[in-house]
Design a protein around this motif. Structure first.
Motif, PDB file in Angstrom:
ATOM      1  N   ASN A   1      -2.686  -8.585   3.277  1.00 36.36           N
ATOM      2  CA  ASN A   1      -2.811  -7.490   4.244  1.00 36.36           C
ATOM      3  C   ASN A   1      -3.767  -7.886   5.374  1.00 36.36           C
ATOM      4  OD1 ASN A   1      -1.768  -6.600   1.793  1.00 36.36           O
ATOM      5  ND2 ASN A   1      -2.478  -4.515   2.054  1.00 36.36           N
TER       6      ASN A   1
ATOM      7  N   CYS B   1     -14.586   3.195   7.226  1.00 35.63           N
ATOM      8  CA  CYS B   1     -13.830   2.169   7.962  1.00 35.63           C
ATOM      9  C   CYS B   1     -14.220   2.170   9.438  1.00 35.63           C
ATOM     10  CB  CYS B   1     -12.328   2.396   7.800  1.00 35.63           C
ATOM     11  SG  CYS B   1     -11.797   2.270   6.082  1.00 35.63           S
TER      12      CYS B   1
ATOM     13  N   HIS C   1       4.014  -0.069   6.988  1.00 38.23           N
ATOM     14  CA  HIS C   1       5.294  -0.275   6.300  1.00 38.23           C
ATOM     15  C   HIS C   1       6.464   0.480   6.911  1.00 38.23           C
ATOM     16  CE1 HIS C   1       7.716  -1.807   3.052  1.00 38.23           C
ATOM     17  NE2 HIS C   1       8.296  -0.620   3.016  1.00 38.23           N
TER      18      HIS C   1
ATOM     19  N   GLY D   1      -6.215   2.471  12.844  1.00 37.52           N
ATOM     20  CA  GLY D   1      -6.457   2.227  11.420  1.00 37.52           C
ATOM     21  C   GLY D   1      -7.249   0.954  11.227  1.00 37.52           C
ATOM     22  N   TYR D   2      -8.272   1.018  10.385  1.00 35.27           N
ATOM     23  CA  TYR D   2      -9.087  -0.172  10.120  1.00 35.27           C
ATOM     24  C   TYR D   2      -9.247  -0.358   8.607  1.00 35.27           C
ATOM     25  CZ  TYR D   2     -12.388  -3.825  11.502  1.00 35.27           C
ATOM     26  OH  TYR D   2     -12.987  -5.053  11.733  1.00 35.27           O
TER      27      TYR D   2
ATOM     28  N   ILE E   1       2.655  -2.164  12.568  1.00 35.38           N
ATOM     29  CA  ILE E   1       2.683  -3.204  11.525  1.00 35.38           C
ATOM     30  C   ILE E   1       2.539  -2.573  10.132  1.00 35.38           C
ATOM     31  CG2 ILE E   1       0.207  -3.779  11.649  1.00 35.38           C
ATOM     32  CD1 ILE E   1       1.019  -6.769  11.426  1.00 35.38           C
TER      33      ILE E   1
ATOM     34  N   THR F   1      -9.116   2.939  16.306  1.00 34.40           N
ATOM     35  CA  THR F   1      -9.215   4.362  15.958  1.00 34.40           C
ATOM     36  C   THR F   1      -9.211   4.480  14.432  1.00 34.40           C
ATOM     37  OG1 THR F   1      -6.852   4.907  15.767  1.00 34.40           O
ATOM     38  CG2 THR F   1      -7.805   4.918  18.003  1.00 34.40           C
ATOM     39  N   GLU F   2      -9.949   5.408  13.903  1.00 38.48           N
ATOM     40  CA  GLU F   2     -10.034   5.627  12.449  1.00 38.48           C
ATOM     41  C   GLU F   2     -10.287   7.092  12.141  1.00 38.48           C
ATOM     42  OE1 GLU F   2      -9.920   5.201   9.334  1.00 38.48           O
ATOM     43  OE2 GLU F   2      -9.240   3.146   9.122  1.00 38.48           O
ATOM     44  N   VAL F   3      -9.892   7.513  10.941  1.00 37.18           N
ATOM     45  CA  VAL F   3     -10.226   8.860  10.460  1.00 37.18           C
ATOM     46  C   VAL F   3     -11.315   8.792   9.389  1.00 37.18           C
ATOM     47  CG1 VAL F   3      -7.962   9.841  10.978  1.00 37.18           C
ATOM     48  CG2 VAL F   3      -8.337   8.769   8.747  1.00 37.18           C
TER      49      VAL F   3
ATOM     50  N   THR G   1      -1.653   2.225   9.919  1.00 36.04           N
ATOM     51  CA  THR G   1      -2.279   3.243   9.057  1.00 36.04           C
ATOM     52  C   THR G   1      -1.523   3.562   7.776  1.00 36.04           C
ATOM     53  OG1 THR G   1      -1.100   5.100  10.055  1.00 36.04           O
ATOM     54  CG2 THR G   1      -3.134   4.395  11.155  1.00 36.04           C
TER      55      THR G   1
ATOM     56  N   HIS H   1       4.214 -13.112   7.318  1.00 39.41           N
ATOM     57  CA  HIS H   1       3.024 -13.918   7.030  1.00 39.41           C
ATOM     58  C   HIS H   1       3.392 -15.354   6.656  1.00 39.41           C
ATOM     59  CE1 HIS H   1       1.198 -10.103   7.051  1.00 39.41           C
ATOM     60  NE2 HIS H   1       0.995  -9.901   5.771  1.00 39.41           N
TER      61      HIS H   1
ATOM     62  N   THR I   1       0.823  -1.213   0.000  1.00 44.25           N
ATOM     63  CA  THR I   1       0.000   0.000   0.000  1.00 44.25           C
ATOM     64  C   THR I   1       0.861   1.269   0.000  1.00 44.25           C
ATOM     65  OG1 THR I   1      -1.429  -1.305   1.453  1.00 44.25           O
ATOM     66  CG2 THR I   1      -2.012   1.014   1.163  1.00 44.25           C
TER      67      THR I   1
END
Ligand code: NAI
Length: 465
Positions: free
Chosen positions: A226, A283, A336, A255-256, A334, A277-279, A311, A386, A193
């Protein structure tokens, strides 16, 4: 550190162990093995010289051996200083493919190794990238050679300092090298991403000098690696690092998106009480309807035991947050890059190293936090990333993308593309047998009724899975 021949690895004697693990991985990577079967004889990558920058794990070793089986010349480095599995690097070096990757390498070595993946006799003609560092190295270097000196004038982090020094070193040793190397490239295939985000920015700024394939947004990559990948590897990393009891603990996932969804599921599966938590309202609503409380970081900062950033954004957990955390709160990332957590601002605190990639840091209040992998992606820093099966889907897409760029690169403009849906479905199809999935076949009249063909593609482009 032994450096023999055309490689820099920790210990070549780890190769036999690497091979044993690779033998197991092959049984779990049916997509890659099917491509070896399909293309092993025709060798569509003959003549390709691939500069690879992607976590040097056992799964990546299986990818490298697939690219070589398809005819490519390959040189490899890891895209993170902590993500290499030294036995995986050893088995690749022993097989004769130049590889530059040591778990815990310095930032100076990291950029030196990034340079060395391009050192084919005639330069590389393809990049296989994860996060965009290899691509950026060449493009920034070429822009500096062409007069944009200001790009490397003022480093703002240790990373940039090491990168800029490496660019200057290469420019001094081989004037004009970056521009020549850039102009040899047929294109890049990008794994993640964050790297894809960089590529779209380059395209919008008119700075993308070759076609790029966005592997991340193949459905069989981002909706699997992911998500389901992090579902397995996040808790693996936290456990190997801390042996903490997860059941009953309060964990916050920042981040979701795809990684956040997998991470929240990972922690919930281990019995943690997970908050998100999210913006993004979409999501956030998804998280709530998946049963997670959606909160702001500030309101839970002194209550949670585990904090994980997912995120791809910067400065998500800041110094003022870490000052408010409970004693012995675990903090990890987690996503990048390590800038999701303001680790640089912790440098003047008291650090106690517990073991490799696990540090205890004392805050002014006397409370301590446990920081994983210095804020770098912890599933690869503290564990082994993974599992093979899900990486097989990602790397089958990578291999198809490299074949596409090498055999048909001239048919693409200097833009970012995703692989066509029939290939995405092919990647999925190659993974069904291994887990005993039986597909229902569409009858002709049913296919006509929903407007597809019985062989697929089964969904329109706008379908979201
Ligand atoms: P995504 O774009 O699907 O999800 C990121 C989410 O974070 C978005 O929903 C966004 O709204 C949210 N977000 C952004 N800023 C935020 C903030 N300040 N606070 C709370 N939420 C915020 O991206 P994806 O695919 O989930 O990837 C996330 C990161 O993980 C990227 O850096 C990607 O490269 C990396 N990644 C890491 C993997 C690993 O194995 N460690 C595997 C795959 C991706």
């Amino acid at each position: 550190m032994p450096t023999a021949g055309d490689y820099a690895i920790k210990d070549i004697s780890l190769a036999a162990y690497g091979r044993r693990e690779l033998d197991i991985a092959e049984t779990e990577m049916p997509g890659l093995m099917a491509l070896r079967e399909e293309y092993g004889e025709s060798k569509p990558l003959k003549g390709a010289r691939i500069a690879g920058s992607l976590h040097m794990t056992i799964q990546t070793a299986c990818l490298i051996e697939t690219l070589v089986a398809l005819g490519a010349d390959v040189r490899w480095a890891s895209c993170n200083i902590f993500s290499t599995q030294d036995h995986a690097a050893a088995v690749i070096a022993e097989g004769g493919t130049p590889v530059f990757a040591i778990k815990g390498e310095s930032l100076v070595d990291y950029w030196d190794y990034c340079d060395r993946i391009f050192q084919f006799e005639d330069g590389a003609n393809l990049i296989l990238d994860d996060g965009g560092d290899a691509t950026m190295y060449i493009l920034v270097g070429a822009r500096v050679e062409n007069g944009e000196d200001e790009l490397i004038a003022a480093p703002t982090s240790e990373e940039e300092e090491a990168l800029f020094a490496q660019i200057k070193k290469r420019m001094a040793e081989s004037p004009g090298w970056f521009t020549k190397q850039r102009d040899k490239l047929y294109g890049v295939s990008e794994e993640t991403t964050t790297g894809v985000h960089r590529l779209y920015q380059l395209m919008e700024q008119g700075q993308l000098p070759f076609p790029a394939i966005n592997v991340n947004d193949s459905v069989t990559k981002s909706k699997f690696d992911n998500k389901y990948g992090c579902k397995e590897s996040l808790v693996d990393g936290i456990r190997r690092a801390t042996d903490t009891m997860m059941a009953g603990k309060v964990a916050v996932v920042c981040g979701y998106g795809d990684v956040g969804k997998g991470s929240a599921a990972s922690l919930a599966g281990a019995g943690a009480r997970v908050k998100v938590t999210e913006v993004d309202p979409i999501c956030a609503l998804q998280a709530a309807m998946d049963g997670f409380e959606v909160v702001t970081l500030e309101e839970v900062i002194d209550q949670a035991d585990i904090f994980i950033t997912t995120t791809g954004n910067k400065d998500v957990i800041r110094i003022e947050h870490m000052r408010e955390m409970k004693d012995m709160a675990i903090v990890g990332n987690i996503g990048h890059f390590d800038n999701e957590i303001q680790v640089a601002n912790l440098k003047n605190h008291k650090w106690t190293n517990i073991k490799d990639q696990v540090d205890m840091i004392e805050m002014p209040s006397g409370n301590r936090i446990i920081l994983l992998s210095e804020g770098r992606l912890l599933n690869l820093g503290n564990a082994t990333g993974h599992p093979s099966f899900v990486m097989s889907a990602s790397f089958t897409n990578q291999t198809l993308a490299q074949i596409e760029l090498w055999t048909k690169g001239d048919q693409y403009e200097n833009k970012v593309y995703v692989l066509p849906k029939h290939l995405d479905e092919k990647v999925a199809r190659l993974h069904l047998g291994r887990i005993g999935v039986k597909l229902t076949e569409l009858r002709k009249d049913q296919a006509d009724y929903i407007g597809v063909t019985a062989e697929g593609p089964f969904k329109p482009e706008h379908y979201r899975y």
